[in-house]
Enzyme design. Structure first.
Site, PDB file in Angstrom:
ATOM      1  NE  ARG A 199      -4.084  -1.831   0.217  1.00  0.00           N
ATOM      2  CZ  ARG A 199      -4.038  -3.120  -0.139  1.00  0.00           C
ATOM      3  NH1 ARG A 199      -2.935  -3.622  -0.678  1.00  0.00           N
ATOM      4  NH2 ARG A 199      -5.087  -3.894   0.023  1.00  0.00           N
ATOM      5  CB  SER A 205      -8.278  -1.669   4.623  1.00  0.00           C
ATOM      6  OG  SER A 205      -8.662  -2.917   4.122  1.00  0.00           O
ATOM      7  CD  GLU A 216      -5.129   1.370   2.502  1.00  0.00           C
ATOM      8  OE1 GLU A 216      -4.519   1.712   1.472  1.00  0.00           O
ATOM      9  OE2 GLU A 216      -6.332   1.103   2.511  1.00  0.00           O
TER      10      GLU A 216
END
Ligand code: EPU
Length: 342
Positions: A164, A242, A338
């Site tokens: 990510r 998320s 995130e």
């Protein structure tokens, strides 16, 4: 170039958070970015690049010049012996690109079906799901440099992809506007079915029809069914996927945690480190289904925070911090957010 003022952003972010962009410019091609760079007042102003708004949490109005990326285009650029190369404009919907490639007979993106957001955002956070990451299917991208207005092409090595993460979240953050992305879809196609839930689907398939192998479209249908069963549809319930990354710890740290919580879901990584399931930890702290103000923890996946109706960014962040504190208190692990907090 059309410059808009005082633009409400609630419908431009999948969490549905209210905020106003002081100035917004729609970017349909590289020349539009150059128009902003060379503009007498906007040229020197700070910029914020907005794609599908599926990975941002808006906590305040935006004084920056918001560049809303709307570059279109979708085509096969090359057919090599070992791969199809497909190019998509940064403003295309990610999922529509996945659907188009499958319909054209260029498989490879099926595990990434139904991820919200645009093509331009996909390399920024190196989107990933069910055992495949964008970097596994990445060829190159074009971006316009916000200082010079020049178009540059970057290959995988310059993108510095991580979990990510990429150079666009680090050294190049706020410096470039991605306008086109090219994908390398390997031939012959090999399905990636190592993820536990896909293994289960495959086992059911094999017992029903032992003679045949699933197609890429079949794998996409499985991924879509798995996602629909546990992730909220942003068109119905505001969310940003998320909310925290899965933390990566040393084997020693992991042994320590397992000693206290033998049930913890964890995955060994190729480099010896261990990834812990943040959703499991948040769930274990009792957060699933909880609500603070208008922000909540999704009932079916504790890693996803949701908008119960009229949430504002500060409420979401209050809930996020409370979750971080309780996970730290119980496991000694600091969860990192995130999405990009604006
Ligand atoms: N779990 C719980 N309780 C929960 C949530 C999860 O016990 O409330 C357990 C699950 O049972 C499972 C484990 O935790 O054993 C992992 O859960 P899951 O398979 O749902 O995946 P995840 O680690 O929570 C990651 C990605 C998702 C991606 C899925 C599938 C991150 C931050 N998230 O979620 O990506 O779709 O794997 O590959 O890496 C996103 O980035 O926005 C996103 C949705």
């Amino acid at each position: 170039m059309h410059i808009e003022s005082g633009v409400g952003l609630r419908t431009y972010n999948t969490f549905g958070l209210p905020a106003v962009a002081h100035t917004l410019v729609r970017i349909a091609d590289d020349a539009d970015v150059r128009g902003v760079v060379n503009h007498p007042t906007l040229g020197a102003a700070p910029k914020f690049v907005l794609g599908g708004g599926s990975n941002i949490i808006l906590t305040r109005d935006m004084p920056q010049v918001v560049l809303k990326v709307e570059v279109r285009g979708l085509r096969l650029v090359e057919e090599r012996a070992d791969a199809w190369i497909v190019e998509a404009g940064a403003g295309e919907s990610w999922h529509e690109v996945v659907v188009w490639t499958l319909a054209q007979g260029y498989p490879g993106l099926e595990n990434l079906a139904l991820i919200p957001g645009t093509v331009g955002a996909s390399p920024v956070q190196n989107i990933g799901a069910y055992g495949v990451e964008l970097r596994d299917r990445f060829e190159s991208l074009d971006a316009v440099d916000l200082r010079t207005g020049e178009t540059i092409t970057l290959g995988p090595e310059r993108c510095a992809f991580g979990y990510r993460d990429s150079v666009f979240k680090q050294a190049l953050a706020g410096q470039v506007v991605i306008t086109r992305v090219r994908f390398r879809l390997p031939r012959p196609w090999q399905p990636a079915l190592g993820y536990l839930e896909l293994e289960r689907k495959l086992a059911e398939w094999r017992s029903a029809q032992p003679q045949t192998e699933p197609s890429a479209q079949q794998v996409a249908d499985w991924v879509i069914a798995i996602r629909r069963a546990k992730l909220p549809d942003p068109a119905r319930i505001g969310n940003a996927g998320s909310f925290f990354k899965n933390p990566v710890v040393t084997p020693e740290q992991c042994r320590d945690i397992i000693g206290r919580d033998p049930e913890i879901v964890h995955y060994p990584m190729p480099d010896g480190s261990v990834k812990l399931a943040a959703g499991w930890m948040i769930d274990a702290c009792g957060w699933k289904g909880k609500t603070v103000g208008q922000a909540g923890v999704y009932e079916k996946q504790a890693l996803v925070l949701v908008n119960r109706g009229e949430a504002i960014g500060s409420e979401v962040m209050t809930l996020a911090r409370a979750i971080q504190e309780s996970v730290y208190g119980r496991f000694g692990i600091r969860l990192e957010t995130e999405p990009v907090i604006v």
